[in-house]
Write a protein that holds these residues in place. Structure first.
Motif, PDB file in Angstrom:
ATOM      1  N   LEU A  93      92.506 -27.497 -11.419  1.00 50.79           N
ATOM      2  CA  LEU A  93      90.999 -27.543 -12.077  1.00 50.79           C
ATOM      3  C   LEU A  93      90.331 -27.258 -10.444  1.00 50.79           C
ATOM      4  N   TYR A 114      91.403 -16.560 -18.792  1.00 44.57           N
ATOM      5  CA  TYR A 114      92.135 -18.470 -18.519  1.00 44.57           C
ATOM      6  C   TYR A 114      91.146 -19.690 -17.586  1.00 44.57           C
ATOM      7  N   SER A 118      89.056 -22.788 -18.356  1.00 42.15           N
ATOM      8  CA  SER A 118      89.646 -23.353 -16.802  1.00 42.15           C
ATOM      9  C   SER A 118      87.779 -24.302 -16.271  1.00 42.15           C
ATOM     10  N   LEU A 125      93.536 -25.821 -16.749  1.00 36.60           N
ATOM     11  CA  LEU A 125      94.121 -24.730 -18.067  1.00 36.60           C
ATOM     12  C   LEU A 125      95.948 -23.785 -17.172  1.00 36.60           C
ATOM     13  N   LEU A 200      96.493 -26.743 -21.052  1.00 32.03           N
ATOM     14  CA  LEU A 200      95.341 -26.724 -20.732  1.00 32.03           C
ATOM     15  C   LEU A 200      95.502 -28.867 -20.995  1.00 32.03           C
TER      16      LEU A 200
END
Length: 239
Positions: A93, A114, A118, A125, A200
Motif C-alpha cells: 500500500l 486492483y 488498493s 491488496l 485484501l
C-alpha cells in the motif's frame, strides 16, 4: 492447480496461523476468487479507477506525510513486530500510494483495477493466478527453509524468507514475502490469467465495513472484465 479445488473449497481451505494473530490480533483478511476474466481487455472502468486513485493519493499526501497515513502507519508497525524494517521494505500500500501521486504504473486492466482499489480504499491488496496455486493459501511465520521464486539482479532466483517472517504460502512454497511486500513469480498474474485470487489485508483502524466495501468495489470492477465473471469471497479474522 494440482489439487483442483473449486474456488469455494480453496477459500475455505485457506488459513492463518495463530502465531501471526499473536503479532496482530486486529488482523483480518478478505479473500476473493474471480473466474471468467479477460485480463487483456480494454477497459474504461480500469482507466477511471486509476484516475480516481491518483487524485485520491494526491489529496491524502497534500496534508499528511505518507508514513503517517493511518493504514500505512499500522502496517509499518506490523512489519516491525516481526523484525522487518519498513523504511527499507515498504508494504504494498505504501509503495503504491507513493507512486500514485505522480502516476500509477499501467500493466493491464486486471492489474490496474486492483492497484487502483488498493490506493482508493487504502488497503494492501495482492492479486495472483488461482490456477498456479498448489493447495490453499496459508498465512504463517516462516521457518526460513521455504522457497520463494523471484527475480534478483534481473535473473530468476530462489530466495528464502527470514525465520519468523510473516509469509503467504501454499504447498509449493512462498507466494508473498513480509505479509504484503513482494509477490513471487510462480503465482503471478499474466496475460493468460482467467481466474484470479485476491488478498485484501486489514489492520485497525480500518473497520470490517470498510474492508467489505473495498471487496465489493473490487468485485464490481472485476465484473467489467468479462461477460461471465463470477466472484466468490470469504472474510474473517482467524481463518
Amino acid at each position: 492447480m494440482s489439487s483442483r479445488l473449486s474456488p469455494t473449497e480453496f477459500l475455505y481451505g485457506c488459513s492463518i496461523d495463530p502465531a501471526v494473530l499473536e503479532l496482530r490480533p486486529d488482523y483480518r483478511a478478505l479473500l476473493l476468487v474471480a473466474e471468467g476474466l479477460e485480463p487483456q481487455a480494454d477497459n474504461e472502468v480500469a482507466d477511471d479507477l486509476i484516475r480516481r486513485a491518483e487524485a485520491r493519493a494526491a489529496a491524502l499526501l497534500a496534508d499528511t506525510p505518507v508514513d503517517q497515513l493511518p493504514q500505512i502507519s499500522a502496517w509499518r508497525d506490523a512489519y516491525r513486530s516481526f523484525g522487518a524494517k519498513p523504511q527499507r521494505t515498504r508494504n504494498s500500500l505504501e509503495a503504491l500510494t507513493r507512486r500514485a501521486a505522480a502516476g500509477l504504473p499501467r500493466v493491464n486492466a486486471l492489474t490496474d483495477i486492483y492497484n487502483a482499489i488498493s490506493v482508493l480504499h487504502q488497503i494492501p491488496l495482492g492479486g495472483e493466478d488461482f490456477e498456479r496455486y498448489e493447495g490453499p493459501a496459508r498465512l504463517a511465520r516462516a521457518t526460513g527453509e521455504e522457497e520463494f521464486d523471484t527475480i534478483a539482479a534481473g535473473e530468476p532466483a530462489i530466495e528464502h524468507p527470514e525465520p519468523g517472517e510473516v509469509i503467504w504460502r501454499d504447498d509449493a512454497g512462498v507466494t508473498c514475502r513480509r505479509w504484503n511486500w513482494r509477490q513471487g513469480r510462480r503465482t503471478a498474474l499474466s496475460a493468460e490469467t482467467t481466474t484470479a485470487f485476491f488478498i485484501l489485508d486489514a489492520l485497525a483502524p480500518l473497520a470490517d465495513g470498510q474492508l467489505d466495501e473495498a471487496g465489493e468495489a473490487l468485485g464490481q470492477a472485476l465484473e467489467s472484465l468479462g461477460s461471465a465473471v463470477q466472484v466468490s469471497k470469504r472474510m474473517a479474522g482467524a481463518l
